[in-house]
Design an enzyme around this catalytic site. Structure first.
Site, PDB file in Angstrom:
ATOM      1  N   LYS A 150       0.847  -1.192   0.000  1.00 32.10           N
ATOM      2  CA  LYS A 150       0.000   0.000   0.000  1.00 32.10           C
ATOM      3  C   LYS A 150       0.883   1.244   0.000  1.00 32.10           C
ATOM      4  O   LYS A 150       1.768   1.394   0.860  1.00 32.10           O
ATOM      5  CB  LYS A 150      -0.919   0.005   1.221  1.00 32.10           C
ATOM      6  CG  LYS A 150      -1.991  -1.065   1.197  1.00 32.10           C
ATOM      7  CD  LYS A 150      -3.053  -0.785   0.146  1.00 32.10           C
ATOM      8  CE  LYS A 150      -4.225  -1.739   0.249  1.00 32.10           C
ATOM      9  NZ  LYS A 150      -5.284  -1.442  -0.737  1.00 32.10           N
ATOM     10  N   LYS A 246     -13.737  -6.656  -7.791  1.00 38.29           N
ATOM     11  CA  LYS A 246     -14.154  -6.895  -6.413  1.00 38.29           C
ATOM     12  C   LYS A 246     -15.665  -7.066  -6.387  1.00 38.29           C
ATOM     13  O   LYS A 246     -16.392  -6.242  -6.943  1.00 38.29           O
ATOM     14  CB  LYS A 246     -13.744  -5.729  -5.506  1.00 38.29           C
ATOM     15  CG  LYS A 246     -12.245  -5.554  -5.366  1.00 38.29           C
ATOM     16  CD  LYS A 246     -11.915  -4.356  -4.486  1.00 38.29           C
ATOM     17  CE  LYS A 246     -10.424  -4.181  -4.306  1.00 38.29           C
ATOM     18  NZ  LYS A 246     -10.094  -2.952  -3.540  1.00 38.29           N
TER      19      LYS A 246
END
Length: 327
Positions: A150, A246
């Protein structure tokens, strides 16, 4: 026989917390829809996401609102028109798949016309932090084959260099969660190239991603926040090399399977990702992950406790779910 609906919420602690460019979390807050018909029950889990204007309370209300329609015979096909894509539809869609499989004594894979799923290597996420903290986290995970790092914008060149030094053998993908600017793009891209990064997820805000048409991208760039359903692919084709599917964005497994097929036909690379949920949320995505280039379904590994039964992991190898969990 009448199908009844139940809606509940759960909160699951995250081991050590979780930080991305938009903020930090200590718990995964999920909503579970359960459809019952006689002795059979099907479940689906979703993760309401503030980035898309969702709340736990709002998603629960949206699901509960369909209870009368479901009792009158609304099925999975009808659900696609009765509710927009998003977390609420995901929970119901996956509950319908699970109920159909259990009612028919078969599997969701068979219902979808797919082969039974195989074990897959999942990425393991390194949360955003200082270069020193991210290096320490990467060192603990250095034996895992694929790390998802991240990033957060300014200082990402130091972060990715620190992670690479701490995990020299791991394959790396990164996720900026819309945190880069055009001014940072070239420098951060160069740092990622130096570190051997394979894929960069959503570097620019979805509202500004048109700039990708003219920016050099020596590393493939993947749409996440910019992608929801198959209807988005035409716009994204000139801008992105890959898409992150997703189920909480597609509104369930039904649209996710359509999106995956269309994306591959359009020569996108495919990642299957997740929000921070339990194994129940990951299980349907395992079917989509079978033909994916990258699998990022590690959320249960980030929780201090998962639901039982949950998915089994052998290191980063995700074992397909059994029927007691889903499908």
């Amino acid at each position: 026989m009448t199908v009844t609906l139940e809606v509940a919420t759960d909160s699951w602690p995250i081991e050590g917390g979780f930080t991305i460019a938009r903020g930090s979390r200590t718990h995964a807050n999920v909503v579970v829809a359960t459809l019952r018909e006689g002795a059979h029950a099907g479940r689906g889990e979703c993760v309401p996401y503030a980035r898309y204007g969702e709340t736990v309370e709002g998603v629960m209300d949206d699901i509960a609102r369909l209870a009368p329609e479901i009792a009158r015979g609304l099925d999975r096909a009808g659900l696609q028109q009765a509710m927009p894509a998003g977390a609420a539809r995901n929970a119901l869609d996956c509950a319908f798949w699970d109920l159909e499989a259990k009612r028919g004594g078969t599997t969701a894979a068979a219902l979808a016309g797919l082969a039974e799923p195989r074990a897959q290597i999942t990425a393991f996420t390194i949360s955003l932090g200082t270069p020193e903290k991210m290096a320490a986290d990467a060192a603990k995970a250095a034996s895992r084959p694929l790390l998802k790092v991240k990033l957060g914008g300014e200082g990402d060149d130091a972060r990715i260099a620190a992670v690479r030094a701490a995990a020299p053998q791991a394959r790396l993908i990164v996720d900026a969660n819309e945190a880069w600017t055009e001014a940072l793009f070239a420098r951060n891209m160069a740092a990622c190239q130096e570190a051997g990064v394979e894929l960069i997820e959503q570097p620019l805000p979805s509202s500004a991603d048109g700039a990708l048409a003219t920016l050099e991208r020596p590393i493939p760039v993947c749409a996440d926040e910019s992608l929801h359903t198959s209807a988005d692919l035409e716009r994204l084709a000139p801008l992105y090399d890959a898409v992150n599917i997703k189920l909480d964005k597609t509104g369930g497994l039904t649209e996710a399977l359509v999106l995956a097929r269309k994306a591959r036909a359009m020569d996108f690379r495919v990642m299957v990702g997740c929000m921070l949920g339990t194994s129940l949320a990951m299980a349907p995505a395992v079917l989509v992950a079978q033909e994916a280039d990258y699998v990022d379904l590690d959320a249960p590994l980030l929780l201090a406790q998962d639901r039982e039964p949950g998915l089994a992991f052998e290191g980063s190898l995700l074992i397909p779910p059994g029927p007691a969990l889903w499908g």
